[in-house]
Write a protein that holds these residues in place. Structure first.
Motif, PDB file in Angstrom:
ATOM      1  N   LYS A 139       0.826  -1.215   0.000  1.00 23.06           N
ATOM      2  CA  LYS A 139       0.000   0.000   0.000  1.00 23.06           C
ATOM      3  C   LYS A 139       0.860   1.265   0.000  1.00 23.06           C
ATOM      4  N   ALA A 140       1.886   1.267  -0.850  1.00 18.86           N
ATOM      5  CA  ALA A 140       2.769   2.419  -0.970  1.00 18.86           C
ATOM      6  C   ALA A 140       2.044   3.559  -1.690  1.00 18.86           C
ATOM      7  N   ARG A 141       2.243   4.746  -1.204  1.00 22.66           N
ATOM      8  CA  ARG A 141       1.587   5.921  -1.785  1.00 22.66           C
ATOM      9  C   ARG A 141       2.165   6.235  -3.163  1.00 22.66           C
ATOM     10  N   GLN A 142       1.297   6.560  -4.106  1.00 18.36           N
ATOM     11  CA  GLN A 142       1.707   6.970  -5.451  1.00 18.36           C
ATOM     12  C   GLN A 142       1.902   8.494  -5.473  1.00 18.36           C
ATOM     13  N   PRO A 143       2.689   9.041  -6.398  1.00 15.46           N
ATOM     14  CA  PRO A 143       3.476   8.315  -7.399  1.00 15.46           C
ATOM     15  C   PRO A 143       4.755   7.746  -6.798  1.00 15.46           C
ATOM     16  N   LEU A 144       5.294   6.718  -7.444  1.00 14.86           N
ATOM     17  CA  LEU A 144       6.542   6.113  -7.000  1.00 14.86           C
ATOM     18  C   LEU A 144       7.717   6.841  -7.640  1.00 14.86           C
ATOM     19  N   PRO A 145       8.752   7.166  -6.872  1.00 15.94           N
ATOM     20  CA  PRO A 145       9.928   7.837  -7.456  1.00 15.94           C
ATOM     21  C   PRO A 145      10.648   6.921  -8.453  1.00 15.94           C
ATOM     22  N   VAL A 146      11.026   7.481  -9.591  1.00 15.02           N
ATOM     23  CA  VAL A 146      11.782   6.747 -10.619  1.00 15.02           C
ATOM     24  C   VAL A 146      13.051   7.553 -10.901  1.00 15.02           C
ATOM     25  N   PRO A 147      14.110   7.333 -10.131  1.00 15.11           N
ATOM     26  CA  PRO A 147      15.306   8.175 -10.257  1.00 15.11           C
ATOM     27  C   PRO A 147      16.023   8.065 -11.606  1.00 15.11           C
ATOM     28  N   PHE A 148      16.092   6.848 -12.171  1.00 14.64           N
ATOM     29  CA  PHE A 148      16.834   6.681 -13.419  1.00 14.64           C
ATOM     30  C   PHE A 148      16.371   5.429 -14.151  1.00 14.64           C
ATOM     31  N   TYR A 149      16.853   5.272 -15.384  1.00 13.56           N
ATOM     32  CA  TYR A 149      16.445   4.118 -16.191  1.00 13.56           C
ATOM     33  C   TYR A 149      17.604   3.659 -17.056  1.00 13.56           C
ATOM     34  N   SER A 150      17.418   2.506 -17.694  1.00 13.88           N
ATOM     35  CA  SER A 150      18.447   1.969 -18.579  1.00 13.88           C
ATOM     36  C   SER A 150      17.789   1.036 -19.591  1.00 13.88           C
ATOM     37  N   PRO A 151      18.090   1.184 -20.883  1.00 14.44           N
ATOM     38  CA  PRO A 151      17.553   0.247 -21.870  1.00 14.44           C
ATOM     39  C   PRO A 151      18.314  -1.074 -21.856  1.00 14.44           C
ATOM     40  N   LEU A 152      17.662  -2.115 -22.306  1.00 17.27           N
ATOM     41  CA  LEU A 152      18.328  -3.405 -22.466  1.00 17.27           C
ATOM     42  C   LEU A 152      19.126  -3.411 -23.759  1.00 17.27           C
ATOM     43  N   VAL A 153      20.327  -3.991 -23.700  1.00 11.72           N
ATOM     44  CA  VAL A 153      21.177  -4.106 -24.878  1.00 11.72           C
ATOM     45  C   VAL A 153      21.748  -5.527 -24.926  1.00 11.72           C
ATOM     46  N   VAL A 154      22.335  -5.870 -26.061  1.00  8.05           N
ATOM     47  CA  VAL A 154      23.003  -7.158 -26.208  1.00  8.05           C
ATOM     48  C   VAL A 154      24.492  -6.906 -26.378  1.00  8.05           C
ATOM     49  N   VAL A 155      25.296  -7.438 -25.461  1.00  6.66           N
ATOM     50  CA  VAL A 155      26.745  -7.343 -25.633  1.00  6.66           C
ATOM     51  C   VAL A 155      27.192  -8.561 -26.435  1.00  6.66           C
ATOM     52  N   ALA A 156      28.099  -8.302 -27.358  1.00  7.95           N
ATOM     53  CA  ALA A 156      28.548  -9.363 -28.264  1.00  7.95           C
ATOM     54  C   ALA A 156      30.035  -9.240 -28.497  1.00  7.95           C
ATOM     55  N   HIS A 157      30.663 -10.365 -28.809  1.00  2.38           N
ATOM     56  CA  HIS A 157      32.034 -10.302 -29.282  1.00  2.38           C
ATOM     57  C   HIS A 157      32.001  -9.816 -30.723  1.00  2.38           C
ATOM     58  N   ARG A 158      33.029  -9.099 -31.103  1.00  3.86           N
ATOM     59  CA  ARG A 158      33.045  -8.450 -32.409  1.00  3.86           C
ATOM     60  C   ARG A 158      32.766  -9.439 -33.553  1.00  3.86           C
ATOM     61  N   GLY A 159      33.366 -10.611 -33.497  1.00  3.04           N
ATOM     62  CA  GLY A 159      33.158 -11.603 -34.545  1.00  3.04           C
ATOM     63  C   GLY A 159      31.702 -12.015 -34.661  1.00  3.04           C
ATOM     64  N   ALA A 160      31.044 -12.233 -33.525  1.00  3.17           N
ATOM     65  CA  ALA A 160      29.636 -12.613 -33.530  1.00  3.17           C
ATOM     66  C   ALA A 160      28.777 -11.496 -34.109  1.00  3.17           C
ATOM     67  N   ALA A 161      29.073 -10.242 -33.739  1.00  4.35           N
ATOM     68  CA  ALA A 161      28.311  -9.103 -34.255  1.00  4.35           C
ATOM     69  C   ALA A 161      28.473  -8.980 -35.766  1.00  4.35           C
ATOM     70  N   GLU A 162      29.676  -9.212 -36.266  1.00  2.00           N
ATOM     71  CA  GLU A 162      29.923  -9.120 -37.707  1.00  2.00           C
ATOM     72  C   GLU A 162      29.156 -10.210 -38.463  1.00  2.00           C
ATOM     73  N   VAL A 163      29.106 -11.412 -37.900  1.00  6.38           N
ATOM     74  CA  VAL A 163      28.366 -12.500 -38.544  1.00  6.38           C
ATOM     75  C   VAL A 163      26.871 -12.160 -38.587  1.00  6.38           C
ATOM     76  N   LEU A 164      26.333 -11.637 -37.504  1.00  6.76           N
ATOM     77  CA  LEU A 164      24.930 -11.234 -37.493  1.00  6.76           C
ATOM     78  C   LEU A 164      24.659 -10.176 -38.562  1.00  6.76           C
ATOM     79  N   ALA A 165      25.563  -9.208 -38.674  1.00  5.15           N
ATOM     80  CA  ALA A 165      25.398  -8.143 -39.670  1.00  5.15           C
ATOM     81  C   ALA A 165      25.479  -8.691 -41.091  1.00  5.15           C
ATOM     82  N   ASP A 166      26.409  -9.592 -41.331  1.00  5.85           N
ATOM     83  CA  ASP A 166      26.580 -10.159 -42.670  1.00  5.85           C
ATOM     84  C   ASP A 166      25.392 -11.018 -43.096  1.00  5.85           C
TER      85      ASP A 166
END
Length: 394
Positions: A139-166
């Motif tokens: 029963k927390a009072r609204q609004p809830l503080p949202v100090p910061f955010y971050s998008p999801l990303v995919v980290v890849a080794h360079r070779g894997a990223a190049e194969v995906l691109a190709d």
């Protein structure tokens, strides 16, 4: 119950008493006794002055409202990706200057719902959905503080990223790129392997089924958000809102999860494995983890960062359980120094982009600072997302 552990970010002091070694010249006893007497008198005078100074300092602190010493201890349960932020000595110092000591313990964001949070001041999961669940439960009072955010990303080794691109699964520009989610999901649905992709034979580690390693969606926020974004794309841009919607994408969601085998319970562990060179060549993490690593001057051999063209933001949301918890959440959102420190740890403060863009300018070859060309997928309600995660896990 949460298992006791050493608190993160707690400010501790240890008094250290040092007795200087005295060295006096040997000579006649009268001289030594006189010198000792002088030293005793000087010591008494110095002690009086020191006591007076301490009293004056305390009085001055009270008169000026000095908040140099933390006066409120706030107990928090946080997502593991924020552990380094709260343990940062500069963050500890900045909070203490505002009158707070934070004792933080980590938990998977979705796992927080099953914890007994009695005696805690706030919960700090990594997105809105688990925060809403906790807010309703306590029963927390609204609004809830949202100090910061971050998008999801995919980290890849360079070779894997190049194969995906190709092979048309990604667009790559040096060390940064975009993952084409629709093309990737089609490949996942067809159970494509790395060996079926042209160019993969050049890299010995690229074998077996093509997949992105993610965290357990039933306990971890990032894993659940991954399903939210993937189901949104698979459904042609429709957010799941019912059991029927979940049913339509369930087979594909099941494939995305089952191919991974055992999953990590936190992105912190998954990212550390990737940095160490272990694990899958494609790993889903928070952008904040990458930005923090680069900002600290560390590097990862042949790192490439792929932003899914349709992704989900992780809105780090404070669920206040007490007034002290709410005050701290609001402070994290508004205090300029704490916002700057959040950026140092890779987070994007709410309501502004200039802070993040300026702080990460040196790493623009890895980071899509303005999220150009990236679409945000709406996140289903927590009830629907829970159902989706259960179906995906089988």
């Amino acid at each position: 119950m949460i298992q006791p552990r050493a608190p993160l970010g707690a400010l501790q002091y240890r008094d250290r008493y040092v007795t200087p070694r005295s060295c006096f010249p040997s000579g006649n006893v009268g001289f030594r006794e006189h010198s000792a007497s002088v030293r005793r008198i000087a010591g008494i005078v110095l002690a009086v002055l020191l006591v007076g100074g301490v009293v004056a300092a305390v009085v001055a602190g009270r008169d000026t409202g000095d908040k140099g010493t933390a006066t409120k201890t706030v107990r928090a349960v946080i997502g593991s990706e924020k552990a380094e932020f709260f343990a940062d000595p500069d963050v500890v110092k900045a909070l203490a200057a505002k009158g707070y000591t934070v004792k933080a313990e980590t938990s998977g964001s979705w796992a927080m719902e099953g914890l007994d949070l009695k005696g805690y001041d706030l919960a700090f999961p990594s997105s809105q959905a688990p925060a809403d669940e906790l807010a309703a439960k306590y029963k927390a009072r609204q609004p809830l503080p949202v100090p910061f955010y971050s998008p999801l990303v995919v980290v890849a080794h360079r070779g894997a990223a190049e194969v995906l691109a190709d092979n048309g699964l990604a667009v790559l520009d040096k060390n940064r790129g975009t993952l084409r989610m629709a093309a990737y999901l089609e490949a996942a649905e067809r159970d494509r392997t790395w060996q079926q992709l042209k160019g993969a034979e050049k890299y010995g580690e690229l074998t077996g089924t093509l997949y992105i390693a993610s965290t357990d969606p039933e306990s971890s926020n990032s894993g659940a958000l991954y399903l939210a974004a993937a189901s949104y794309v698979a459904a042609g841009g429709k957010v799941a809102a019912s059991d029927a919607d979940v049913d339509r994408t369930a087979p594909l969601m099941r494939k995305l999860v089952s191919v991974q085998g055992a999953q990590q319970s936190s992105t912190d562990a998954a990212f550390r494995d990737f940095v160490s060179g272990a694990g899958n060549p494609l790993v889903l993490v928070y952008e904040s983890q990458v930005a923090s690593l680069l900002g600290a001057g560390q590097s990862v051999d042949d790192l490439a960062v792929l932003y899914p063209d349709t992704t989900a933001n992780s809105d780090h949301t404070v669920v206040p359980l007490t007034e002290n918890g709410r005050s701290l959440g609001e402070l994290l959102s508004t205090d300029p120094e704490l916002r700057e420190l959040a950026v140092r740890h890779g987070f994007r403060p709410q309501g502004a982009t200039a802070e993040f863009t300026k702080a990460t300018a040196a790493h623009a070859e890895y980071l899509n600072q303005k999220l150009t060309g990236i679409r945000q997928a709406p996140v289903p309600t927590s009830e629907v997302l829970h159902a989706m995660a259960r179906r995906a896990r089988g």
